[in-house]
Motif scaffolding. Structure first.
Motif, mmCIF file in Angstrom:
data_model
loop_
_atom_site.group_PDB
_atom_site.id
_atom_site.type_symbol
_atom_site.label_atom_id
_atom_site.label_comp_id
_atom_site.label_asym_id
_atom_site.label_seq_id
_atom_site.Cartn_x
_atom_site.Cartn_y
_atom_site.Cartn_z
ATOM 1 N N VAL A 125 0.403 -0.921 -0.279
ATOM 2 C CA VAL A 125 0.316 -0.155 0.145
ATOM 3 C C VAL A 125 0.604 1.353 -0.168
ATOM 4 O O VAL A 125 1.279 1.304 1.049
ATOM 5 C CB VAL A 125 -0.605 0.086 1.622
ATOM 6 N N VAL A 126 0.278 2.086 -1.615
ATOM 7 C CA VAL A 126 1.298 3.382 -1.226
ATOM 8 C C VAL A 126 -0.334 4.469 -0.500
ATOM 9 O O VAL A 126 -0.511 4.512 -1.410
ATOM 10 C CB VAL A 126 1.530 3.447 -1.907
ATOM 11 N N ILE A 127 0.527 4.948 0.454
ATOM 12 C CA ILE A 127 -0.205 6.217 0.921
ATOM 13 C C ILE A 127 0.543 7.406 1.103
ATOM 14 O O ILE A 127 1.678 8.195 1.316
ATOM 15 C CB ILE A 127 -0.344 6.150 2.423
ATOM 16 N N ASP A 128 -0.258 8.522 -0.194
ATOM 17 C CA ASP A 128 0.887 9.819 0.014
ATOM 18 C C ASP A 128 0.636 10.386 0.275
ATOM 19 O O ASP A 128 -1.112 10.504 0.483
ATOM 20 C CB ASP A 128 -0.050 9.984 -2.216
ATOM 21 N N SER A 129 0.422 11.992 0.242
ATOM 22 C CA SER A 129 0.463 13.100 1.272
ATOM 23 C C SER A 129 -0.144 12.689 2.288
ATOM 24 O O SER A 129 -0.739 13.331 2.633
ATOM 25 C CB SER A 129 -0.470 14.249 -0.012
ATOM 26 N N LEU A 130 1.288 12.396 3.057
ATOM 27 C CA LEU A 130 0.051 12.028 4.564
ATOM 28 C C LEU A 130 0.190 13.155 5.026
ATOM 29 O O LEU A 130 -0.387 13.637 5.873
ATOM 30 C CB LEU A 130 1.490 11.175 5.105
ATOM 31 N N GLU A 131 1.395 14.357 5.082
ATOM 32 C CA GLU A 131 1.663 15.528 5.962
ATOM 33 C C GLU A 131 -0.234 16.083 6.031
ATOM 34 O O GLU A 131 -1.084 17.186 7.127
ATOM 35 C CB GLU A 131 2.285 16.573 5.017
ATOM 36 N N LEU A 132 -0.934 15.844 4.689
ATOM 37 C CA LEU A 132 -2.661 16.741 4.881
ATOM 38 C C LEU A 132 -3.038 16.757 5.940
ATOM 39 O O LEU A 132 -4.592 17.130 6.149
ATOM 40 C CB LEU A 132 -3.041 16.047 3.249
ATOM 41 N N ILE A 133 -2.960 14.758 6.937
ATOM 42 C CA ILE A 133 -4.210 14.395 7.238
ATOM 43 C C ILE A 133 -3.023 15.207 8.907
ATOM 44 O O ILE A 133 -3.322 14.369 9.899
ATOM 45 C CB ILE A 133 -4.227 13.210 6.933
ATOM 46 N N LEU A 134 -1.978 16.062 8.954
ATOM 47 C CA LEU A 134 -1.141 15.989 10.335
ATOM 48 C C LEU A 134 -1.699 17.484 9.988
ATOM 49 O O LEU A 134 -2.030 18.177 9.819
ATOM 50 C CB LEU A 134 0.464 15.886 9.772
ATOM 51 N N LYS A 135 -2.116 17.766 11.871
ATOM 52 C CA LYS A 135 -1.889 19.285 12.051
ATOM 53 C C LYS A 135 -0.063 19.363 12.921
ATOM 54 O O LYS A 135 -0.087 18.560 13.397
ATOM 55 C CB LYS A 135 -2.995 19.630 13.209
ATOM 56 N N GLY A 136 -0.596 20.998 13.706
ATOM 57 C CA GLY A 136 0.940 21.642 13.970
ATOM 58 C C GLY A 136 0.191 22.095 15.426
ATOM 59 O O GLY A 136 -0.378 23.535 14.961
ATOM 60 N N ASN A 137 1.068 22.062 16.606
ATOM 61 C CA ASN A 137 0.840 23.677 17.524
ATOM 62 C C ASN A 137 1.282 23.492 18.159
ATOM 63 O O ASN A 137 1.882 22.537 19.058
ATOM 64 C CB ASN A 137 -0.741 24.214 18.060
ATOM 65 N N GLU A 138 1.911 24.332 18.616
ATOM 66 C CA GLU A 138 3.079 24.205 20.402
ATOM 67 C C GLU A 138 2.496 22.908 21.580
ATOM 68 O O GLU A 138 3.071 22.402 21.509
ATOM 69 C CB GLU A 138 3.315 25.809 21.136
#
Length: 464
Positions: free
Chosen positions: A197-210
């Motif tokens: 399974v190739v999963i592309d652009s995982l960054e689009l389901i991530l979030k970030g804060n301090e």
């Protein structure tokens, strides 16, 4: 990006008969003049090497072969996986042979999860797909999930249902309400069956804060899935994930079963191979070669940018005329070369007035390269504002400088030492900063393309 075509053996015979009717020889100047192309491109056509589609069509029509589709060789130029329709890997693929071999061995071994990391356009998806080709004989069924597809939900439960149904499992209404049950069934399916399974652009389901961390999952069930997938130990399936950001919720305790690989640009020889495969003349005595080498160096081998440029050179109005392209746009490359040379020889290491436009000096670059990089900057500004400020402020530097130079810019934003370090860590996790140890001291720099975008953002930042 323009498509590349090559002629078939039977196609060349058709063109040759048409040529003889016109009374032209194979390299007649009238031919390539009427086709709005160059002599080297016509030579490549006769050698059945790929050339851009526009030039291919014009060469055929110049000798009255209007059905140019009949001339095309539709057989693959390279090994492909008939089971999959790839997004990024095609016949213009070049390089990374040693890396492919190393990563394939890992995936065939104990590495259940491989994460490919790097900036936008650096070739993560193409490498993942190329690995799928390399691994196609090991009996695993290929599946690809692309989080850039906004027509499909990306929460874990929706994706799990989509996968399981595609793989033949029946999902009841009760199943759809029980995410834990879906997780268990998906992990069981992956554990007992051979999938790649190739999963592309995982960054689009991530979030970030301090408070919550820089790169956590928007949906906590994704973190639970990766934990459960890696915890099973014995597993028949393998996951290859591409991401601009390193997820911080991949459990370190299972490091034996997962690995990550950062991608850099193509080497100098690979850059020329790419230009060659996209239909440009790069022979050692070709006048094109120095120009293409300088373009490749300015972009630090960034595959997407170089393919865009190759496509522009190969199509209207240049039709393979590299010198013509350089005459129109070469000053953009010279601007970068001049700044880097001044940093090396004159010690002018910083300038906020540099006008780098590597990401946007043509329409195709704006559409394909700048657009993707802008999404990276937008996410950073939204999730980690101090990191965005740091990236913009540090774009004044033309070369590697000590880490303290970068961090000092956040003092103007009332950031204490802890916040400065957190901002820099966020850039590291997103591979938006490059580090090098020089004389026992960490030095930092930006990729030329990142700097090009950051300088533009700096103008708006300082206009506050």
């Amino acid at each position: 990006m323009a498509a590349s075509l090559r002629a078939s053996e039977s196609g060349l015979e058709i063109v040759d008969r048409a040529r003889r009717k016109k009374g032209w020889n194979k390299q007649a100047s009238s031919w390539y003049s009427e086709a709005h192309t160059l002599e080297p491109t016509l030579k490549r056509f006769w050698r059945r090497k790929p050339i851009c589609q526009d030039a291919f069509v014009n060469i055929c029509k110049a000798v009255a072969v209007d059905n140019w589709e009949d001339i095309v060789d539709n057989s693959p130029l390279s090994q492909t996986d008939s089971r999959a329709e790839f997004f990024a890997c095609d016949d213009a693929w070049v390089g990374r042979k040693d890396l492919i071999s190393q990563l394939a061995q890992k995936v065939q071994g104990s590495c259940h999860l491989l994460i490919l990391l790097g900036i936008a356009g650096i070739g993560k998806t193409a490498l993942a797909e190329r690995l799928a080709v390399e691994l196609q004989d090991d009996g695993r069924k290929f599946h690809q999930e692309n989080f850039e597809n906004q027509q499909q939900a990306s929460d874990f439960a929706s994706v799990a249902i989509r996968w399981l149904e595609k793989w033949g499992e029946r999902i009841t209404p009760d199943d759809r309400k029980d995410t834990q049950r879906l997780l268990n069934r998906l992990v069981k399916r992956l554990r007992e069956n051979r999938y790649l399974v190739v999963i592309d652009s995982l960054e689009l389901i991530l979030k970030g804060n301090e408070e919550a961390g820089w790169n956590g999952f928007q949906d906590e069930w994704w973190a639970k899935f990766f934990d459960g997938f890696l915890a099973v130990g014995s597993c028949q399936s393998r996951l290859i994930v591409t991401s601009q950001d390193l997820p911080d919720q991949i459990p370190a305790r299972y490091q034996k079963f997962w690995d990550c690989q950062k991608l850099n640009g193509l080497t100098a020889s690979e850059q020329l191979d790419l230009f060659d495969k996209t239909g440009l003349e790069v022979d050692i005595d070709s006048p094109n070669k120095p120009y293409l080498e300088r373009i490749g160096a300015a972009y630090e081998g960034h595959p997407l940018a170089l393919r865009v440029i190759a496509g522009e050179i190969g199509s209207h109005p240049f039709y393979g005329n590299v010198a013509g392209y350089w005459n129109k746009y070469g000053h953009e490359i010279e601007e970068v070369e001049k700044a880097i040379e001044e940093a090396k020889t004159k010690g002018i290491t910083a300038s906020a007035d540099d006008n780098w436009r590597l990401d946007r000096y043509t329409r195709e670059l704006r559409k394909n390269v700048r657009f993707r990089l802008e999404k990276t900057f937008d996410r950073l500004k939204k999730d980690v504002l101090n990191a965005y400020r740091l990236l913009c402020e540090a774009s004044v530097y033309r070369c590697r400088v000590p880490e303290e130079f970068w961090l000092s810019h956040l003092e103007d934003w009332d950031c204490d030492k802890d916040k400065q370090e957190l901002a820099l860590d966020a850039l590291r996790d997103r591979f938006l900063v490059e580090e090098e140890l020089i004389e026992d001291e960490i030095h930092l720099r930006q990729h030329n393309l990142i700097r090009s975008v950051a300088l533009e953002h700096l103008k708006n930042l300082t206009a506050r």
